[in-house]
Design a protein around this motif. Structure first.
Motif, short mmCIF file in Angstrom:
data_model
loop_
_atom_site.label_atom_id
_atom_site.label_comp_id
_atom_site.label_asym_id
_atom_site.label_seq_id
_atom_site.Cartn_x
_atom_site.Cartn_y
_atom_site.Cartn_z
N ALA A 146 -28.24 -9.20 -36.90
CA ALA A 146 -29.67 -9.54 -36.84
C ALA A 146 -30.08 -10.29 -38.11
CB ALA A 146 -30.50 -8.28 -36.66
N LYS A 147 -29.53 -9.84 -39.24
CA LYS A 147 -29.85 -10.51 -40.52
C LYS A 147 -29.40 -11.97 -40.49
CE LYS A 147 -29.77 -7.01 -44.06
NZ LYS A 147 -28.77 -6.18 -44.72
N VAL A 148 -28.21 -12.18 -39.97
CA VAL A 148 -27.67 -13.54 -39.90
C VAL A 148 -28.57 -14.41 -39.02
CG1 VAL A 148 -25.79 -14.89 -38.85
CG2 VAL A 148 -25.27 -13.05 -40.47
N LEU A 149 -28.96 -13.89 -37.87
CA LEU A 149 -29.81 -14.70 -36.98
C LEU A 149 -31.17 -14.97 -37.60
CD1 LEU A 149 -28.80 -13.23 -33.50
CD2 LEU A 149 -28.45 -15.57 -34.32
N ARG A 150 -31.69 -14.00 -38.34
CA ARG A 150 -32.99 -14.24 -39.00
C ARG A 150 -32.86 -15.33 -40.07
NH1 ARG A 150 -34.44 -8.68 -37.83
NH2 ARG A 150 -33.25 -7.94 -39.62
N ALA A 151 -31.73 -15.30 -40.79
CA ALA A 151 -31.53 -16.34 -41.82
C ALA A 151 -31.40 -17.72 -41.17
CB ALA A 151 -30.27 -16.02 -42.65
N VAL A 152 -30.78 -17.76 -40.01
CA VAL A 152 -30.67 -19.05 -39.29
C VAL A 152 -32.07 -19.55 -38.96
CG1 VAL A 152 -29.89 -20.20 -37.19
CG2 VAL A 152 -28.39 -18.55 -38.34
N ARG A 153 -32.92 -18.65 -38.47
CA ARG A 153 -34.30 -19.05 -38.14
C ARG A 153 -35.03 -19.57 -39.37
NH1 ARG A 153 -37.22 -16.99 -33.84
NH2 ARG A 153 -35.89 -16.39 -32.11
N ARG A 154 -34.81 -18.90 -40.51
CA ARG A 154 -35.47 -19.38 -41.74
C ARG A 154 -34.96 -20.77 -42.10
NH1 ARG A 154 -35.63 -13.84 -43.29
NH2 ARG A 154 -33.56 -13.98 -44.21
N GLY A 155 -33.66 -20.97 -41.94
CA GLY A 155 -33.09 -22.29 -42.22
C GLY A 155 -33.70 -23.37 -41.31
N LEU A 156 -33.91 -23.00 -40.05
CA LEU A 156 -34.51 -23.96 -39.11
C LEU A 156 -35.94 -24.29 -39.52
CD1 LEU A 156 -33.23 -22.44 -35.72
CD2 LEU A 156 -32.46 -24.58 -36.77
N LEU A 157 -36.67 -23.25 -40.00
CA LEU A 157 -38.05 -23.49 -40.44
C LEU A 157 -38.08 -24.38 -41.67
CD1 LEU A 157 -39.70 -19.97 -39.95
CD2 LEU A 157 -40.14 -22.08 -38.66
N ASP A 158 -37.13 -24.13 -42.62
CA ASP A 158 -37.04 -24.99 -43.82
C ASP A 158 -36.87 -26.44 -43.40
OD1 ASP A 158 -37.11 -22.70 -45.32
OD2 ASP A 158 -34.95 -22.68 -45.78
N ARG A 159 -35.98 -26.61 -42.44
CA ARG A 159 -35.67 -27.97 -41.99
C ARG A 159 -36.90 -28.62 -41.35
NH1 ARG A 159 -31.25 -31.38 -40.24
NH2 ARG A 159 -32.40 -33.19 -39.57
N GLU A 160 -37.63 -27.81 -40.58
CA GLU A 160 -38.81 -28.32 -39.90
C GLU A 160 -39.88 -28.72 -40.90
OE1 GLU A 160 -41.68 -26.74 -36.30
OE2 GLU A 160 -39.78 -25.75 -36.70
N LYS A 161 -40.01 -27.88 -41.93
CA LYS A 161 -41.02 -28.16 -42.96
C LYS A 161 -40.71 -29.48 -43.66
CE LYS A 161 -42.87 -25.58 -46.66
NZ LYS A 161 -42.33 -24.62 -47.63
N GLU A 162 -39.46 -29.62 -44.01
CA GLU A 162 -39.01 -30.83 -44.69
C GLU A 162 -39.29 -32.06 -43.80
OE1 GLU A 162 -34.62 -32.34 -45.57
OE2 GLU A 162 -34.96 -30.25 -46.10
N HIS A 163 -39.00 -31.89 -42.54
CA HIS A 163 -39.20 -32.94 -41.55
C HIS A 163 -40.69 -33.34 -41.50
CE1 HIS A 163 -37.79 -34.97 -37.89
NE2 HIS A 163 -38.96 -34.67 -37.35
N LYS A 164 -41.57 -32.31 -41.48
CA LYS A 164 -43.02 -32.55 -41.41
C LYS A 164 -43.51 -33.26 -42.65
CE LYS A 164 -45.21 -29.81 -38.03
NZ LYS A 164 -44.77 -28.42 -37.85
N GLU A 165 -42.98 -32.83 -43.83
CA GLU A 165 -43.43 -33.45 -45.08
C GLU A 165 -43.09 -34.92 -45.12
OE1 GLU A 165 -41.68 -30.81 -47.89
OE2 GLU A 165 -43.29 -29.35 -47.63
N ALA A 166 -42.03 -35.28 -44.46
CA ALA A 166 -41.59 -36.68 -44.47
C ALA A 166 -42.33 -37.52 -43.42
CB ALA A 166 -40.09 -36.73 -44.20
N GLU A 167 -43.20 -36.85 -42.66
CA GLU A 167 -43.86 -37.58 -41.59
C GLU A 167 -44.96 -38.50 -42.11
OE1 GLU A 167 -43.77 -34.86 -37.58
OE2 GLU A 167 -45.22 -34.48 -39.15
N THR A 168 -45.22 -39.55 -41.36
CA THR A 168 -46.38 -40.38 -41.64
C THR A 168 -47.34 -40.23 -40.47
OG1 THR A 168 -45.10 -42.17 -40.69
CG2 THR A 168 -45.29 -42.13 -43.08
N TRP A 169 -48.61 -40.38 -40.75
CA TRP A 169 -49.62 -40.13 -39.74
C TRP A 169 -50.41 -41.38 -39.44
CZ3 TRP A 169 -49.84 -35.61 -37.21
CH2 TRP A 169 -49.09 -34.56 -37.76
#
Ligand SMILES: NC(=O)C1=CN([C@@H]2O[C@H](COP(=O)(O)OP(=O)(O)OC[C@H]3O[C@@H](n4cnc5c(N)ncnc54)[C@H](O)[C@@H]3O)[C@@H](O)[C@H]2O)[C@H](O)CC1
Ligand code: K
Length: 573
Positions: A146-169
């Motif tokens: 369960a810990k491993v899967l939660r860490a994967v989710r956090r990694g996915l969120l990090d990636r999403e955040k980074e992706h959003k920051e790079a967005e232009t509007w």
């Protein structure tokens, strides 16, 4: 090719029989890895130097993951493939030495206490492959998993955040350049880890896969909710299991595919007139539900049937005639727009000309309508039925049980009962004894709940079990609607549709489905085949409509309009 559906116990028996037949467990694992790698390579083909993280569990699901990762690297030298091991692999694992030899990065969960390494691996990935657990899982997940899967989710969120920051509007929404999601794809091997492959229950920490590659057969848990929601698009790789493996061959549950449906459809004879392709009668509509008859009739026509007649209360016909110019009409006697006594006589004057019959959409559930329904059904009864109970209609004719009446029995053509027809059935004790053989019932879960006396939750929890059991008990064909619609018949066959499209969850799509099935029935298809093919084409049309319009905006008429695309895709000219 027929895709079977199994539970885990059946799958274990099939694996063992395949091994016995000369396809060793290791061969199966290598073929499984090959199939998963093919899908993975397609998911990353647009990237010049893709980064892939493979999550590896302790069992054979992890073994499949090791093979998958190695084959991705072999096929795409530019890919950066790294492995994250939940535990040490068994000492005799043949793939770990190869991974070291090739020099691919591996990390072990027990060396990564705070799971930072994993989180960073995921945050820098384009593709995550979930090969932690397959059919060997026993829920709940143990702590470290369960810990491993939660860490994967956090990694996915990090990636999403980074992706959003790079967005232009852009301030003009019609030109917005943004794209939802983090851009990381998740490919599950056999299913998202945490899925119970028999029940569809799923651990809350499980990942939501974009795609799943499964092996030899689909599993019930991949088609049952809530788990089915996290399976994504499902591909079944058959791993070359030969037909002589009877443990596979004897499985009666199948997942319907396009080629099978194409083979079922009746051939079109060029030397034809409208009589060649059958005539469907649709008894539908009442003043309160006018549109149902129109939807069912138009849908039936799109199936290729020669003629569709709508039998309805006269005012309904008046309202619909202009919108349904192809249909002919049988004007039933009515009382305030609802069929009244006397309708049965008129119905039987007409029905001999038709090759299939649909009763129910939008009919309402008035007493007179219910009386009409049972009079129609009882006309066809092959065997005497115990004295009627519970209906409360003083002027019902006595049950037909003389020899002469039985001789008349074949007059009703193949029959579909839908919507209000089903609701009226469920009001009568032992209603199934009134059904002609091979009748098709098309309940949604709410109607199925009324017919069975169960709650909707109980129906949904055990869809396969209930639809199979009731098809036997009621001696009829049941089509249970919903994501992964099921069709079952008394002899034990059960067929699931591969589609789970919310576009069809809108008023009137049931009328479209019923119309389509009666149209196919009228062309001479066997009832079970017509139910399967109709359901498939309906859902397939829903996919086309959703692609064109977005699932949110699809309405029932769009599904009718998309039927021709579905037929054309299955049977190209
Ligand atoms: N079906 C086929 O045709 C083929 C299947 N393959 C793959 O094999 C897996 C099933 O492998 P198996 O080793 O039996 O089980 P798993 O890998 O799914 O998991 C067993 C492993 O997991 C541990 N475990 C179980 N439950 C938990 C839990 N709740 N928490 C933590 N750990 C758990 C258990 O102790 C074992 O160590 C199948 O899915 C396919 O992917 C073949 O390779 C190809 C043919
Ligand atoms: K998995």
């Amino acid at each position: 090719m027929v895709i079977k559906i199994t539970n885990t116990e059946e799958m274990r028996a099939i694996e063992a029989a395949a091994d016995e037949a000369g396809i060793s467990y290791q061969t199966m694992m290598e073929r499984a890895g090959q199939a998963a790698a093919e899908r993975a390579l397609q998911l990353i083909e647009h990237l010049s130097d893709p980064r892939v993280t493979v999550l590896i569990g302790p069992g054979n699901n992890g073994g499949d993951g090791l093979v998958t990762g190695l084959l991705i690297k072999q096929a795409n030298e530019a890919a950066d493939v790294r492995f994250y091991l939940l535990t040490e692999r068994p000492e005799d694992d043949p793939y770990i030495p190869v991974i070291h030899e090739v020099g691919l990065f591996t990390a072990l969960a027990s060396d990564d206490g705070d799971k930072r390494v994993l989180r960073n691996m995921v945050a820098s990935s384009d593709l995550v492959i979930d090969a932690l657990f397959g059919i060997g899982i026993r829920l709940p997940l143990r702590d470290e998993a369960a810990k491993v899967l939660r860490a994967v989710r956090r990694g996915l969120l990090d990636r999403e955040k980074e992706h959003k920051e790079a967005e232009t509007w852009s301030i003009n929404p019609a030109q917005a350049p943004s794209e939802a999601g983090s851009g990381v794809k998740i490919l599950a091997i056999d299913g998202p880890s945490g899925l119970d492959f028999d029940t569809g229950q799923i651990d809350t920490t499980a990942l939501t896969a974009d795609e799943t590659v499964t092996f030899i057969a689909a599993k019930y848990g991949q088609l049952l909710f809530p788990g089915a929601q996290s399976v994504g698009q499902l591909t079944v790789a058959n791993l070359g299991i030969p037909d002589k493996v009877k443990e596979l061959k004897s499985i009666e549950a199948t997942l319907l595919d396009a080629a099978t449906v194409a083979d079922l459809l009746p051939a079109r004879n060029q030397d034809s007139n409208k009589g060649t392709f059958g005539k469907a009668m649709i008894v539908a509509g009442s003043v309160n539900y006018v549109g149902a008859a129109n939807l069912a009739a138009r849908s039936a026509y799109r199936s290729g049937v020669g003629l569709v007649s709508v039998a309805s209360a006269r005012p309904v016909a008046g309202m619909l005639a202009a919108a349904t110019p192809e249909a002919t009409w049988v004007l039933l006697p009515h009382d305030m727009g609802v069929v009244s006594d006397g309708a049965t006589d008129m119905f039987f004057e007409e029905i001999g000309k038709y090759s299939a019959l649909l009763i129910g959409p939008g009919m309402g559930q008035e007493d007179t309508t219910q009386r009409f329904l049972f009079q129609v059904l009882d006309h066809n009864r092959k065997q005497a039925v115990p004295k009627r109970r519970g209906l409360g209609f003083a002027n019902l004719p006595p049950a037909n049980d003389t020899e002469d009446d039985k001789a008349e029995a074949s007059e009703l053509p193949p029959l579909v009962i839908d919507a209000d027809g089903l609701n009226m059935l469920s009001k009568e004790d032992e209603w199934w004894k009134h059904l002609p053989e091979n009748t098709i019932l098309t309940p949604h879960p709410g109607e199925m709940a009324r017919l069975t006396g169960l709650s909707i939750e109980e129906v949904q929890k055990d869809r396969f079990g209930i639809v199979s059991e009731k098809a036997k008990e009621w001696n009829t064909i049941i089509l249970l609607k919903g994501a992964h619609t099921l069709i079952a018949e008394p002899k034990g066959r059960v067929t699931a549709l591969p589609f789970k499209n919310d576009a069809l969850a809108t008023a009137g799509t049931g009328d479209v489905l019923a119309g389509l099935i009666v149209g196919l029935l009228a062309q001479g298809m066997a009832p079970y085949d017509a139910a399967c093919a109709g359901a498939y084409l309906h859902a397939f049309a829903g996919e086309f409509a959703a692609q064109a319009l977005g699932p949110r905006s699809v309405i029932a008429s769009d599904v009718i309009d998309a039927l021709s695309s579905a037929f054309k895709a299955l049977t190209p000219a």
